[in-house]
Design a protein around this motif. Structure first.
Motif, PDB file in Angstrom:
ATOM      1  N   SER A   1       0.838  -1.213   0.000  1.00  0.00           N
ATOM      2  CA  SER A   1       0.000   0.000   0.000  1.00  0.00           C
ATOM      3  C   SER A   1       0.870   1.260   0.000  1.00  0.00           C
ATOM      4  CB  SER A   1      -0.959  -0.001   1.192  1.00  0.00           C
ATOM      5  OG  SER A   1      -0.260   0.063   2.413  1.00  0.00           O
ATOM      6  N   ASN A   2       2.005   1.202   0.700  1.00  0.00           N
ATOM      7  CA  ASN A   2       2.936   2.340   0.652  1.00  0.00           C
ATOM      8  C   ASN A   2       3.469   2.547  -0.762  1.00  0.00           C
ATOM      9  OD1 ASN A   2       2.685   2.977   3.333  1.00  0.00           O
ATOM     10  ND2 ASN A   2       4.567   1.955   3.974  1.00  0.00           N
TER      11      ASN A   2
ATOM     12  N   PRO B   1      -7.291   6.705  -6.381  1.00  0.00           N
ATOM     13  CA  PRO B   1      -7.477   5.518  -5.535  1.00  0.00           C
ATOM     14  C   PRO B   1      -7.008   4.261  -6.255  1.00  0.00           C
ATOM     15  CG  PRO B   1      -9.590   6.295  -6.387  1.00  0.00           C
ATOM     16  CD  PRO B   1      -8.573   7.344  -6.758  1.00  0.00           C
ATOM     17  N   GLU B   2      -6.471   3.318  -5.487  1.00  0.00           N
ATOM     18  CA  GLU B   2      -5.944   2.082  -6.077  1.00  0.00           C
ATOM     19  C   GLU B   2      -6.321   0.892  -5.211  1.00  0.00           C
ATOM     20  OE1 GLU B   2      -1.908   2.547  -8.268  1.00  0.00           O
ATOM     21  OE2 GLU B   2      -1.779   3.792  -6.490  1.00  0.00           O
ATOM     22  N   PHE B   3      -6.279  -0.273  -5.838  1.00  0.00           N
ATOM     23  CA  PHE B   3      -6.614  -1.513  -5.118  1.00  0.00           C
ATOM     24  C   PHE B   3      -5.827  -2.660  -5.729  1.00  0.00           C
ATOM     25  CE2 PHE B   3      -9.304  -5.365  -4.847  1.00  0.00           C
ATOM     26  CZ  PHE B   3      -9.343  -5.499  -3.468  1.00  0.00           C
TER      27      PHE B   3
ATOM     28  N   TYR C   1      -6.123  -9.482   5.392  1.00  0.00           N
ATOM     29  CA  TYR C   1      -5.366  -8.322   5.863  1.00  0.00           C
ATOM     30  C   TYR C   1      -5.608  -7.171   4.893  1.00  0.00           C
ATOM     31  CZ  TYR C   1      -2.969 -11.411   9.106  1.00  0.00           C
ATOM     32  OH  TYR C   1      -2.685 -12.292  10.116  1.00  0.00           O
ATOM     33  N   ILE C   2      -5.941  -5.995   5.450  1.00  0.00           N
ATOM     34  CA  ILE C   2      -6.299  -4.839   4.629  1.00  0.00           C
ATOM     35  C   ILE C   2      -5.557  -3.615   5.142  1.00  0.00           C
ATOM     36  CG2 ILE C   2      -8.196  -3.337   3.889  1.00  0.00           C
ATOM     37  CD1 ILE C   2     -10.088  -5.708   4.464  1.00  0.00           C
ATOM     38  N   ARG C   3      -5.003  -2.881   4.213  1.00  0.00           N
ATOM     39  CA  ARG C   3      -4.348  -1.611   4.589  1.00  0.00           C
ATOM     40  C   ARG C   3      -4.551  -0.612   3.457  1.00  0.00           C
ATOM     41  NH1 ARG C   3       0.859  -0.234   8.089  1.00  0.00           N
ATOM     42  NH2 ARG C   3       1.729   1.498   6.953  1.00  0.00           N
ATOM     43  N   ALA C   4      -4.882   0.624   3.820  1.00  0.00           N
ATOM     44  CA  ALA C   4      -5.091   1.699   2.841  1.00  0.00           C
ATOM     45  C   ALA C   4      -4.256   2.906   3.223  1.00  0.00           C
ATOM     46  CB  ALA C   4      -6.562   2.085   2.795  1.00  0.00           C
ATOM     47  N   THR C   5      -3.308   3.270   2.374  1.00  0.00           N
ATOM     48  CA  THR C   5      -2.468   4.436   2.613  1.00  0.00           C
ATOM     49  C   THR C   5      -3.053   5.630   1.867  1.00  0.00           C
ATOM     50  OG1 THR C   5      -0.555   2.972   2.760  1.00  0.00           O
ATOM     51  CG2 THR C   5      -0.092   5.301   2.457  1.00  0.00           C
ATOM     52  N   PHE C   6      -2.935   6.814   2.441  1.00  0.00           N
ATOM     53  CA  PHE C   6      -3.462   8.018   1.791  1.00  0.00           C
ATOM     54  C   PHE C   6      -2.578   9.208   2.145  1.00  0.00           C
ATOM     55  CE2 PHE C   6      -5.243   9.800   5.702  1.00  0.00           C
ATOM     56  CZ  PHE C   6      -5.424   8.669   6.484  1.00  0.00           C
TER      57      PHE C   6
END
Length: 451
Positions: free
Chosen positions: A182-183, A267-269, A280-285
């Motif tokens: 995510s980073n 936004p990305e996935f 496991y879920i992580r969202a960087t912003f």
């Protein structure tokens, strides 16, 4: 966007238990910290060669914390030599021109002194913690490690193996894997894309000669900042700094601005297809940096959001053991949402509902005052040690432009208004760069890309 007034009872109810516990700890902290006088005893000085030192005399305990910073971080490295500063400072502690590895370890053990190092996105640091009576000898060891490391070939190989084992284990840990991915999604085309920890490939290729060359490159007084917190007088530390580092060349380091993230608004996935017991879920912003006027309000907002996640995701819905929101403090700053859950779509919908809640509602003034009090109590609690105070001073000097801003932090937080919380949530809580680990069929891609 429609704006409503958020019931103070609603959000205050979520936080009341936390605030009660924290209000009790205020008294305990105040009593414990009372002997120390810190805020009015901090000053700085700069040598002729450009090395800046921040000094805070703390007389309430006998611990001395010394932290020597080297600016640049990921701007000092490339994809090819990523991880070099992590390896460099670890190997430097394994022997110098004046102290063998055995002597260093024996002396540190005898005195109870701790020397450690770390590399980050914006700087690397080598730090020492000792008691006052052992300060002179501990300083002698620390400065020789900084100025005269040997980079013995056998020690380089040994430490490199240790680091490589850690890097290989990252790939086995789904939580670490989604954090790295995510980073990288947000950091694409940015200096932060090259991790300061390096990769198996980059660290494997590093040689003692490259460590020596990089050490010579970064050992310039103009990029260094020293922070000392403890029962050491200003004349004492001036004499130590001048004697140890006064003859260093200034070097050619320029403290240029750090570029913003090119993909911040996209936004990305991405899925790591892996059989795991839970997803496991992580969202960087992208987030405001320390020197941005929005930083105090967004810090409080993230604290509130974390409590909402805890209540709605864990306590009320039982969707996860842990869901969190975190604000970091880098020069190009970011934050992240994280959760582990067997029901990823349902959980993310609930977390998005809490974000919508923060973006559409306005907290009543009295409710916010109580929340800010709890937030500041946690802030004070984290500054109980001299190490923590030194790190915070350095953070403001290196990332916030001037350590003096730390002295006005509390005033800035207390000035945060309910409308500020709503505004910063609308500005920054969007365009998430999601990385997830689990079975792909369990994830609704459109849902994850909807914010």
């Amino acid at each position: 966007m429609k704006t409503n007034i958020l019931s103070a009872k609603t959000i205050y109810g979520y936080l009341s238990a936390v605030l009660l516990a924290l209000s009790l700890s205020v008294s305990a902290y105040a009593q414990a910290a009372a002997p120390a006088k810190t805020s009015d005893s901090t000053t700085d000085f700069t040598l002729a060669n450009g090395l800046k030192t921040i000094h805070r005399q703390v007389t309430g305990n006998e611990v001395v914390a010394v932290q020597i910073y080297f600016r640049g971080g990921t701007r000092n490295i490339t994809e090819k030599n990523a991880g070099i500063e992590t390896l460099l400072f670890e190997v430097a502690q394994q022997g110098t021109k004046n102290f063998s590895k055995t002597q260093i370890n024996r002396e540190l053990s005898r005195m109870g002194t701790v020397i450690d190092s770390a590399a980050g996105y914006d700087f690397s640091v080598i730090a020492m913690r000792c008691v006052r009576k052992n300060f002179d000898r501990s300083w002698e060891l620390l400065t020789d490690i900084i100025l005269n490391p040997l980079f013995d070939e056998k020690e380089v190989a040994l430490v490199k193996d240790q680091i490589l084992n850690g890097l290989r284990q990252q790939n086995d840990n789904p939580e670490t894997s989604v954090a790295i991915l995510s980073n990288k999604l947000l950091f694409s085309s940015h200096p932060y894309f090259n991790s300061p920890d390096g990769t198996v490939e980059s660290v494997s290729a590093l040689t003692p000669a490259e460590l020596k060359a990089h050490h010579a490159k970064i050992l310039g007084a103009g990029r260094m900042v020293a922070v000392v917190v403890g029962n050491i007088t200003l004349p004492e530390i001036k004499q130590k700094i001048e004697t140890s580092f006064g003859k260093l060349a200034k070097g050619d380091y320029k403290n240029d601005a750090v570029q913003s993230f090119a993909k911040a608004s996209t936004p990305e996935f991405q899925i790591i297809n892996r059989p795991v017991a839970t997803n496991y879920i992580r969202a960087t912003f992208a987030a405001p940096p320390l020197d941005n006027p929005d930083y105090p309000a967004f810090s409080v907002a993230i604290d509130i959001l974390s409590q909402l996640f805890f209540q709605e995701v864990r306590v009320r819905r039982n969707l996860s053991y842990g869901a969190d929101a975190t604000l970091l403090s880098n020069r190009a700053n970011s934050g992240f949402l994280s959760v582990t859950t067997p029901k990823p779509n349902e959980t993310i919908r609930v977390m998005f509902e809490q974000i919508d809640f923060m973006q559409r509602q306005t907290i009543r003034e009295e409710g916010l005052n109580s929340i800010v009090s709890g937030f500041l109590t946690k802030y004070y609690t984290k500054l109980e040690t001299n190490d923590a105070q030194a790190a915070r001073l350095a953070e403001y000097e290196l990332l916030g432009g001037d350590w003096h801003r730390l002295l006005t932090w509390i005033d800035e937080v207390n000035k945060v208004k309910p409308s500020d919380i709503t505004r910063v949530c609308r500005t920054y809580l969007k365009n998430f760069h999601f990385a997830v680990a689990g079975e792909p069929s369990q994830f609704d891609r459109d849902l994850f890309l909807s914010r």
